[in-house]
Design a protein around this motif. Structure first.
Motif, PDB file in Angstrom:
ATOM      1  N   CYS A 153       0.836  -1.208   0.000  1.00 29.12           N
ATOM      2  CA  CYS A 153       0.000   0.000   0.000  1.00 29.12           C
ATOM      3  C   CYS A 153       0.864   1.247   0.000  1.00 29.12           C
ATOM      4  O   CYS A 153       1.870   1.335   0.725  1.00 29.12           O
ATOM      5  N   LEU A 154       0.439   2.208  -0.818  1.00 32.32           N
ATOM      6  CA  LEU A 154       1.006   3.545  -0.810  1.00 32.32           C
ATOM      7  C   LEU A 154       0.045   4.489  -0.105  1.00 32.32           C
ATOM      8  O   LEU A 154      -1.167   4.278  -0.127  1.00 32.32           O
ATOM      9  N   TYR A 155       0.580   5.542   0.517  1.00 30.26           N
ATOM     10  CA  TYR A 155      -0.243   6.515   1.240  1.00 30.26           C
ATOM     11  C   TYR A 155      -0.029   7.879   0.594  1.00 30.26           C
ATOM     12  O   TYR A 155       1.102   8.385   0.548  1.00 30.26           O
ATOM     13  N   LEU A 156      -1.119   8.452   0.083  1.00 30.59           N
ATOM     14  CA  LEU A 156      -1.043   9.679  -0.693  1.00 30.59           C
ATOM     15  C   LEU A 156      -1.780  10.813  -0.001  1.00 30.59           C
ATOM     16  O   LEU A 156      -2.793  10.593   0.676  1.00 30.59           O
ATOM     17  N   LYS A 157      -1.285  12.014  -0.212  1.00 31.81           N
ATOM     18  CA  LYS A 157      -2.016  13.215   0.167  1.00 31.81           C
ATOM     19  C   LYS A 157      -1.371  14.414  -0.517  1.00 31.81           C
ATOM     20  O   LYS A 157      -0.235  14.324  -1.024  1.00 31.81           O
ATOM     21  N   SER A 158      -2.073  15.520  -0.507  1.00 26.07           N
ATOM     22  CA  SER A 158      -1.555  16.731  -1.124  1.00 26.07           C
ATOM     23  C   SER A 158      -0.380  17.259  -0.312  1.00 26.07           C
ATOM     24  O   SER A 158      -0.382  17.220   0.929  1.00 26.07           O
ATOM     25  N   HIS A 159       0.618  17.733  -0.997  1.00 26.47           N
ATOM     26  CA  HIS A 159       1.826  18.256  -0.348  1.00 26.47           C
ATOM     27  C   HIS A 159       1.545  19.651   0.202  1.00 26.47           C
ATOM     28  O   HIS A 159       1.359  20.609  -0.552  1.00 26.47           O
ATOM     29  N   ASN A 160       1.522  19.764   1.529  1.00 28.82           N
ATOM     30  CA  ASN A 160       1.235  21.038   2.195  1.00 28.82           C
ATOM     31  C   ASN A 160       2.400  21.378   3.114  1.00 28.82           C
ATOM     32  O   ASN A 160       2.677  20.665   4.084  1.00 28.82           O
ATOM     33  N   VAL A 161       3.092  22.451   2.804  1.00 29.87           N
ATOM     34  CA  VAL A 161       4.203  22.933   3.627  1.00 29.87           C
ATOM     35  C   VAL A 161       4.076  24.431   3.791  1.00 29.87           C
ATOM     36  O   VAL A 161       3.383  25.105   3.018  1.00 29.87           O
ATOM     37  N   GLN A 162       4.738  24.955   4.816  1.00 26.31           N
ATOM     38  CA  GLN A 162       4.743  26.399   5.029  1.00 26.31           C
ATOM     39  C   GLN A 162       5.710  27.062   4.060  1.00 26.31           C
ATOM     40  O   GLN A 162       6.797  26.557   3.795  1.00 26.31           O
ATOM     41  N   GLY A 163       5.298  28.198   3.524  1.00 26.25           N
ATOM     42  CA  GLY A 163       6.146  28.910   2.569  1.00 26.25           C
ATOM     43  C   GLY A 163       5.996  28.366   1.164  1.00 26.25           C
ATOM     44  O   GLY A 163       5.232  27.433   0.896  1.00 26.25           O
ATOM     45  N   GLN A 164       6.764  28.937   0.261  1.00 27.41           N
ATOM     46  CA  GLN A 164       6.713  28.566  -1.142  1.00 27.41           C
ATOM     47  C   GLN A 164       7.925  27.701  -1.488  1.00 27.41           C
ATOM     48  O   GLN A 164       9.042  27.950  -1.049  1.00 27.41           O
ATOM     49  N   ASP A 165       7.660  26.657  -2.259  1.00 23.78           N
ATOM     50  CA  ASP A 165       8.712  25.768  -2.736  1.00 23.78           C
ATOM     51  C   ASP A 165       8.649  25.762  -4.251  1.00 23.78           C
ATOM     52  O   ASP A 165       7.681  25.279  -4.845  1.00 23.78           O
ATOM     53  N   GLY A 166       9.680  26.298  -4.906  1.00 18.29           N
ATOM     54  CA  GLY A 166       9.661  26.388  -6.358  1.00 18.29           C
ATOM     55  C   GLY A 166       9.715  25.044  -7.047  1.00 18.29           C
ATOM     56  O   GLY A 166       9.241  24.906  -8.177  1.00 18.29           O
ATOM     57  N   PHE A 167      10.282  24.032  -6.381  1.00 22.24           N
ATOM     58  CA  PHE A 167      10.388  22.717  -6.994  1.00 22.24           C
ATOM     59  C   PHE A 167       9.146  21.860  -6.737  1.00 22.24           C
ATOM     60  O   PHE A 167       8.817  21.006  -7.547  1.00 22.24           O
ATOM     61  N   LYS A 168       8.491  22.082  -5.611  1.00 24.35           N
ATOM     62  CA  LYS A 168       7.321  21.275  -5.246  1.00 24.35           C
ATOM     63  C   LYS A 168       6.172  22.202  -4.848  1.00 24.35           C
ATOM     64  O   LYS A 168       5.903  22.388  -3.657  1.00 24.35           O
ATOM     65  N   PRO A 169       5.481  22.813  -5.819  1.00 20.21           N
ATOM     66  CA  PRO A 169       4.362  23.708  -5.477  1.00 20.21           C
ATOM     67  C   PRO A 169       3.254  22.953  -4.762  1.00 20.21           C
ATOM     68  O   PRO A 169       2.930  21.809  -5.108  1.00 20.21           O
ATOM     69  N   ARG A 170       2.655  23.575  -3.766  1.00 20.41           N
ATOM     70  CA  ARG A 170       1.686  22.892  -2.915  1.00 20.41           C
ATOM     71  C   ARG A 170       0.458  22.439  -3.683  1.00 20.41           C
ATOM     72  O   ARG A 170      -0.061  21.350  -3.447  1.00 20.41           O
ATOM     73  N   GLU A 171      -0.051  23.239  -4.599  1.00 22.06           N
ATOM     74  CA  GLU A 171      -1.310  22.911  -5.276  1.00 22.06           C
ATOM     75  C   GLU A 171      -1.148  21.783  -6.290  1.00 22.06           C
ATOM     76  O   GLU A 171      -2.125  21.120  -6.629  1.00 22.06           O
ATOM     77  N   ARG A 172       0.082  21.540  -6.774  1.00 23.30           N
ATOM     78  CA  ARG A 172       0.277  20.577  -7.856  1.00 23.30           C
ATOM     79  C   ARG A 172       1.212  19.431  -7.485  1.00 23.30           C
ATOM     80  O   ARG A 172       1.676  18.704  -8.371  1.00 23.30           O
ATOM     81  N   THR A 173       1.496  19.251  -6.192  1.00 22.07           N
ATOM     82  CA  THR A 173       2.439  18.218  -5.772  1.00 22.07           C
ATOM     83  C   THR A 173       1.734  17.166  -4.929  1.00 22.07           C
ATOM     84  O   THR A 173       1.010  17.503  -3.982  1.00 22.07           O
ATOM     85  N   LEU A 174       1.967  15.900  -5.253  1.00 25.99           N
ATOM     86  CA  LEU A 174       1.409  14.768  -4.513  1.00 25.99           C
ATOM     87  C   LEU A 174       2.505  14.167  -3.649  1.00 25.99           C
ATOM     88  O   LEU A 174       3.600  13.848  -4.140  1.00 25.99           O
TER      89      LEU A 174
END
Length: 271
Positions: free
Chosen positions: A31-52
Motif C-alpha cells: 500500500c502507498l499513502y497519498l495526500k496533497s503536499h502542504n508545507v509552510q512557505g513557497q517551494d519552487g520545486f514542489k508547489p503545494r497545489e500541484r504536488t502529490l
C-alpha cells in the motif's frame, strides 16, 4: 479502528490508501499513502497545489515507474524520491564513481509534481479495490538476482571515464586555486570594515597562508602586558625581601644592646 471509505477510496489519518502490486501475477500486495503536499512557505520545486506526497514507496520503485503509474491522473512534470521528507529537489549526482551519499535500501518517500492543479485531487480519489501495477512487460522493474547483477555490472569502473572525470576535477580545482590566489593578491593591504589588514604569504607548494596584522599586534600587546605584570610582581618580591632583611638587622642590633645591658648588670661591684 476501521478506515473510513469515501466514494470507493480509503482514508487513514488524512492519507489515501492505494494498493499496489509488483506485477499482474503477484498475489502479495503493498500500500502507498497519498495526500496533497502542504508545507509552510513557497517551494519552487514542489508547489503545494500541484504536488502529490507519497509514503511507503518500495526501494525498487523508480521515478519512471511512478511517473507511468500516476500519469492517468494528469501530466507529470517531475518526480522526486527521497529517503525522508525534505524540501527542494534531489541532490545532484556530481560524480559517477565517488557518490556523496549511499542509497537507502528501505522504504522511501516521493513527490510527484503535476502540470494541472486538479491532478492531485484525482490521485487522492483512486479506488482502493483497483491495485496499481508497478512492473509491466513493457517497463519491467529489476528485483532479486537480476537487480544484483545489474548493480554489479554498473559498479565496474571504466578506466577511460574515471581518468576523464579525475582530469576534469583537477582542472576545476587548479582554476579555483588560481582564482583564490588572484583575489588574495587584490585584497592584500586593503583594510576591511573593522580595520583589519590581510597579509598573504605564498609558500613553495602554492598554498596561501593568511594572517591579520591587527591580530599580530594584539598578541604583541598581550605579551607585553603579561611581561609588565611579571615585572611588577618581581619588584614587589624584591621589596618584601629588602624590608624583611632590614627588619632582621634592626632586631639583631636591639638584641646586641639588650645582651650588653645584661652583661653590665651582672658585673661584681664590691665598693
Amino acid at each position: 479502528m476501521a478506515a473510513p471509505i469515501s466514494h470507493g477510496h480509503v482514508l487513514v489519518e488524512g492519507f489515501t490508501v492505494v494498493p499496489v502490486r509488483y506485477s499482474a501475477k503477484s498475489k502479495a500486495g503493498h500500500c502507498l499513502y497519498l495526500k496533497s503536499h502542504n508545507v509552510q512557505g513557497q517551494d519552487g520545486f514542489k508547489p503545494r497545489e500541484r504536488t502529490l506526497f507519497i509514503l511507503n514507496v518500495p526501494s525498487y520503485c523508480t521515478e519512471a515507474c511512478l511517473k507511468r503509474v500516476f500519469s492517468p491522473c494528469g501530466k507529470v512534470l517531475n518526480v522526486y524520491i527521497h529517503d525522508k521528507p525534505t524540501s527542494g529537489p534531489s541532490p545532484p549526482k556530481i560524480s559517477k564513481f565517488f557518490p556523496l551519499t549511499t542509497e537507502s535500501l528501505g522504504f522511501k518517500v516521493a513527490y510527484i509534481v503535476f502540470k494541472d492543479v486538479g491532478s492531485v485531487q484525482k490521485a487522492c480519489q483512486l479506488p482502493y479495490k483497483t491495485p496499481l501495477i508497478l512492473s509491466t512487460p513493457e517497463t519491467p522493474l529489476l528485483t532479486g538476482m537480476r537487480k544484483w547483477c545489474a548493480d554489479y555490472a554498473a559498479r565496474q569502473v571504466d578506466i577511460g571515464e574515471l581518468q576523464t572525470e579525475v582530469s576534469n576535477y583537477m582542472e576545476k580545482f587548479e582554476s579555483r586555486m588560481e582564482q583564490e590566489k588572484e583575489e588574495a593578491k587584490e585584497a592584500e593591504g586593503v583594510p576591511d570594515a573593522e580595520g583589519w589588514v590581510t597579509v598573504t604569504r605564498h609558500t613553495k607548494n602554492k598554498a596561501a597562508v593568511k594572517f591579520a596584522v591587527g591580530e599580530h599586534r594584539h598578541r604583541g600587546r598581550k605579551r607585553k602586558k603579561e611581561k609588565d605584570i611579571a615585572s611588577f610582581y618581581s619588584f614587589q618580591l624584591r621589596e618584601s625581601k629588602r624590608e624583611h632583611i632590614a627588619t632582621l638587622r634592626k632586631k639583631f642590633e636591639e638584641d646586641k644592646q639588650r645582651i650588653a645591658l645584661m652583661k653590665a648588670a651582672r658585673k661584681f661591684k664590691p665598693y
